[in-house]
Design a protein around this motif. Structure first.
Motif, PDB file in Angstrom:
ATOM      1  N   VAL A  26       0.860  -1.182   0.000  1.00 39.65           N
ATOM      2  CA  VAL A  26       0.000   0.000   0.000  1.00 39.65           C
ATOM      3  C   VAL A  26       0.896   1.232   0.000  1.00 39.65           C
ATOM      4  O   VAL A  26       1.589   1.509   0.979  1.00 39.65           O
ATOM      5  CB  VAL A  26      -0.933   0.022   1.227  1.00 39.65           C
ATOM      6  CG1 VAL A  26      -1.789   1.293   1.218  1.00 39.65           C
ATOM      7  CG2 VAL A  26      -1.821  -1.215   1.257  1.00 39.65           C
ATOM      8  N   VAL A  27       0.910   1.949  -1.117  1.00 38.36           N
ATOM      9  CA  VAL A  27       1.706   3.164  -1.264  1.00 38.36           C
ATOM     10  C   VAL A  27       0.763   4.358  -1.132  1.00 38.36           C
ATOM     11  O   VAL A  27      -0.258   4.425  -1.809  1.00 38.36           O
ATOM     12  CB  VAL A  27       2.407   3.216  -2.637  1.00 38.36           C
ATOM     13  CG1 VAL A  27       3.206   4.510  -2.792  1.00 38.36           C
ATOM     14  CG2 VAL A  27       3.290   1.999  -2.830  1.00 38.36           C
ATOM     15  N   THR A  28       1.109   5.289  -0.260  1.00 32.75           N
ATOM     16  CA  THR A  28       0.291   6.486  -0.096  1.00 32.75           C
ATOM     17  C   THR A  28       1.150   7.712  -0.372  1.00 32.75           C
ATOM     18  O   THR A  28       2.180   7.913   0.277  1.00 32.75           O
ATOM     19  CB  THR A  28      -0.308   6.558   1.320  1.00 32.75           C
ATOM     20  OG1 THR A  28      -1.103   5.381   1.548  1.00 32.75           O
ATOM     21  CG2 THR A  28      -1.186   7.786   1.461  1.00 32.75           C
ATOM     22  N   ILE A  29       0.717   8.502  -1.354  1.00 30.30           N
ATOM     23  CA  ILE A  29       1.442   9.721  -1.676  1.00 30.30           C
ATOM     24  C   ILE A  29       1.057  10.781  -0.654  1.00 30.30           C
ATOM     25  O   ILE A  29      -0.061  11.293  -0.650  1.00 30.30           O
ATOM     26  CB  ILE A  29       1.121  10.214  -3.103  1.00 30.30           C
ATOM     27  CG1 ILE A  29       1.353   9.094  -4.129  1.00 30.30           C
ATOM     28  CG2 ILE A  29       1.976  11.437  -3.429  1.00 30.30           C
ATOM     29  CD1 ILE A  29       2.774   8.584  -4.212  1.00 30.30           C
ATOM     30  N   SER A  30       1.978  11.088   0.223  1.00 33.60           N
ATOM     31  CA  SER A  30       1.768  12.117   1.234  1.00 33.60           C
ATOM     32  C   SER A  30       2.418  13.406   0.727  1.00 33.60           C
ATOM     33  O   SER A  30       2.218  13.793  -0.420  1.00 33.60           O
ATOM     34  CB  SER A  30       2.367  11.661   2.565  1.00 33.60           C
ATOM     35  OG  SER A  30       2.206  12.638   3.570  1.00 33.60           O
ATOM     36  N   SER A  31       3.191  14.066   1.526  1.00 34.68           N
ATOM     37  CA  SER A  31       3.817  15.330   1.155  1.00 34.68           C
ATOM     38  C   SER A  31       4.799  15.722   2.242  1.00 34.68           C
ATOM     39  O   SER A  31       4.680  15.265   3.386  1.00 34.68           O
ATOM     40  CB  SER A  31       2.746  16.422   1.011  1.00 34.68           C
ATOM     41  OG  SER A  31       3.315  17.712   0.925  1.00 34.68           O
ATOM     42  N   THR A  32       5.747  16.583   1.907  1.00 31.28           N
ATOM     43  CA  THR A  32       6.583  17.152   2.972  1.00 31.28           C
ATOM     44  C   THR A  32       5.714  17.964   3.929  1.00 31.28           C
ATOM     45  O   THR A  32       6.105  18.186   5.080  1.00 31.28           O
ATOM     46  CB  THR A  32       7.694  18.038   2.388  1.00 31.28           C
ATOM     47  OG1 THR A  32       7.126  18.988   1.463  1.00 31.28           O
ATOM     48  CG2 THR A  32       8.743  17.211   1.670  1.00 31.28           C
ATOM     49  N   ALA A  33       4.513  18.380   3.481  1.00 26.63           N
ATOM     50  CA  ALA A  33       3.575  19.060   4.372  1.00 26.63           C
ATOM     51  C   ALA A  33       3.007  18.109   5.421  1.00 26.63           C
ATOM     52  O   ALA A  33       2.351  18.549   6.362  1.00 26.63           O
ATOM     53  CB  ALA A  33       2.432  19.694   3.575  1.00 26.63           C
ATOM     54  N   GLY A  34       3.241  16.816   5.272  1.00 30.22           N
ATOM     55  CA  GLY A  34       2.874  15.851   6.297  1.00 30.22           C
ATOM     56  C   GLY A  34       3.993  15.613   7.294  1.00 30.22           C
ATOM     57  O   GLY A  34       3.819  14.893   8.277  1.00 30.22           O
ATOM     58  N   ILE A  35       5.150  16.208   7.030  1.00 32.06           N
ATOM     59  CA  ILE A  35       6.306  16.122   7.934  1.00 32.06           C
ATOM     60  C   ILE A  35       6.489  17.427   8.689  1.00 32.06           C
ATOM     61  O   ILE A  35       6.817  17.442   9.878  1.00 32.06           O
ATOM     62  CB  ILE A  35       7.587  15.798   7.131  1.00 32.06           C
ATOM     63  CG1 ILE A  35       7.460  14.442   6.433  1.00 32.06           C
ATOM     64  CG2 ILE A  35       8.828  15.836   8.024  1.00 32.06           C
ATOM     65  CD1 ILE A  35       7.376  13.266   7.391  1.00 32.06           C
ATOM     66  N   ALA A  36       6.278  18.537   7.997  1.00 31.34           N
ATOM     67  CA  ALA A  36       6.440  19.862   8.600  1.00 31.34           C
ATOM     68  C   ALA A  36       5.364  20.790   8.050  1.00 31.34           C
ATOM     69  O   ALA A  36       5.264  20.976   6.840  1.00 31.34           O
ATOM     70  CB  ALA A  36       7.826  20.423   8.296  1.00 31.34           C
ATOM     71  N   GLY A  37       4.574  21.357   8.939  1.00 33.49           N
ATOM     72  CA  GLY A  37       3.533  22.283   8.515  1.00 33.49           C
ATOM     73  C   GLY A  37       4.101  23.654   8.204  1.00 33.49           C
ATOM     74  O   GLY A  37       5.292  23.921   8.393  1.00 33.49           O
ATOM     75  N   GLY A  38       3.239  24.532   7.719  1.00 35.18           N
ATOM     76  CA  GLY A  38       3.668  25.884   7.405  1.00 35.18           C
ATOM     77  C   GLY A  38       2.471  26.763   7.137  1.00 35.18           C
ATOM     78  O   GLY A  38       1.351  26.279   6.938  1.00 35.18           O
TER      79      GLY A  38
END
Length: 298
Positions: free
Chosen positions: A149-161
Motif C-alpha cells: 500500500v503506497v500512499t502519496i503524502s507530502s513534505t507538508a505531512g512532515i512539517a507544517g507551514g
C-alpha cells in the motif's frame, strides 16, 4: 467498462488474463499529473494497471491505450465507488499487488479564512480518500497474504507551514494512519510505504487542483497576495520530475522490504533532516522538566 458486480470470491480464472510475471498496480487519480506518470511507468515495466479517476475516458486518454490497462471510475470520497473499483480490478486481473493512493487536491489559505466546508473537503479527499480505497482493497490483499500500500503524502505531512493548515492537517493525518496501519497488516504479508514529495512539476498548483481561500481579513491580506502570487509563479517551474519519481516507485515496489517513508526529492530530504533536528532540539530544550513529571510513588 468491465462489469463491476463480480466479487473477488466469484471471480473465475476464465475472466482473468494471463498474469505470469506481472504485478497489478491499482492507482487513484491517474487521469493527470503524477498518477498518469506512475501508471505509464508501471505499464512500461511490464505490469498491469488499474487506473482510476472520476472520468475513465479521460484516464485512458491521458495514459494511452494499452492491453494491460483497465480504466475505472473512482471518486475516492465515495466508499461504494472504491468497492466497485476493487471488484472490477479483481474481475479483470485476479489480484492487486500494489495500491497507490495518489488522488488529491489542495485547499490553500490562512486557517481563519478557509471555510469549514473547504477544510472538511480537504480532509475528505486527501485523508479519508486513501482510507476509503485502502479499506476496500485490504480484504483482497489479506486473502493473497501479499501486497504493498503506497500512499502519496507530502513534505507538508512532515512539517507544517503557513497557508497550509488544511492540507498539512490532512497529510499529518495520513502519516499517522499509515504508520499505525503498517504493523496491523504486516502479519499478512502486506507492506506500506509513505511517499513525501517536495516540489514536483505536477498539476497540484494549477487551478484544477488548487483552491485559494477568499481574502476576507485585512490582517492577512498582504501575505495572502504575496503567497498566491509566488505559488502561481512557481507552477510549471518546480524542480522535481514526476516521471523520475514514478520510475523510483517502480524500483522501490520491487524491494522485499520497501521503506516505511521515502523522501522524494532533495528538498524532501532536507525537510526530513530539518524536522529531525528540530524534534531533537525540542526534546533537549526542557529535558529536565519533561523527565520529572512522574508520580512520587517510590
Amino acid at each position: 467498462m468491465t462489469e463491476q458486480k463480480t466479487s473477488p470470491e466469484q471471480t473465475s480464472t476464465e475472466q482473468q488474463e494471463d498474469m505470469t510475471g506481472k504485478k497489478v498496480w491499482f492507482i487513484t487519480g491517474a487521469g493527470r499529473g503524477m498518477g498518469t506518470d506512475i501508471a505509464q511507468a508501471a505499464l512500461a515495466a511490464g505490469h498491469a494497471v488499474v487506473a482510476t479517476g472520476r472520468d475513465p475516458e479521460k484516464v485512458t486518454q491521458a495514459i494511452g491505450e494499452n492491453k494491460d490497462l483497465l480504466a475505472v471510475k473512482l471518486d475516492v470520497t465515495d466508499p461504494s465507488d472504491a468497492e466497485a473499483a476493487v471488484r472490477a480490478a479483481v474481475a479483470r486481473f485476479g489480484r492487486i499487488d500494489v495500491l497507490v493512493n495518489n488522488a488529491g487536491n489542495f485547499y490553500a489559505g490562512f486557517f481563519e479564512e478557509i471555510t469549514p466546508e473547504d477544510f472538511r473537503a480537504q480532509i475528505e479527499t486527501t485523508m479519508f480518500g486513501p482510507m476509503n480505497v485502502t479499506r476496500a482493497a485490504l480484504p483482497v490483499l489479506r486473502t493473497q497474504r501479499s501486497g504493498l500500500v503506497v500512499t502519496i503524502s507530502s513534505t507538508a505531512g512532515i512539517a507544517g507551514g503557513e497557508f497550509l493548515s488544511a492540507y498539512a492537517a490532512s497529510k499529518f493525518g495520513v502519516e499517522g494512519w499509515a504508520e499505525s496501519l503498517a504493523p496491523e497488516i504486516a502479519p499478512f504479508g502486506i507492506r506500506t510505504m509513505l511517499v513525501e514529495p517536495g516540489f514536483f512539476r505536477t498539476e497540484l498548483l494549477t487551478p484544477e487542483s488548487t483552491s485559494y481561500a477568499e481574502s476576507t481579513i485585512e490582517d492577512y491580506a498582504e501575505r495572502t497576495e504575496q503567497t498566491v502570487t509566488a505559488w502561481k509563479g512557481m507552477n510549471g517551474l518546480q524542480g522535481g520530475d514526476p516521471a523520475k519519481l514514478a520510475h523510483a516507485l517502480i524500483r522501490l515496489a520491487e524491494l522485499e522490504q520497501p521503506p516505511l517513508r521515502f523522501a522524494a526529492g532533495a528538498d524532501a530530504v532536507e525537510t526530513f533532516e530539518q524536522r529531525a533536528t528540530a524534534l531533537q532540539d525540542q526534546a533537549d530544550a526542557h529535558r529536565e522538566l519533561s523527565s520529572n513529571l512522574a508520580h512520587n510513588d517510590a
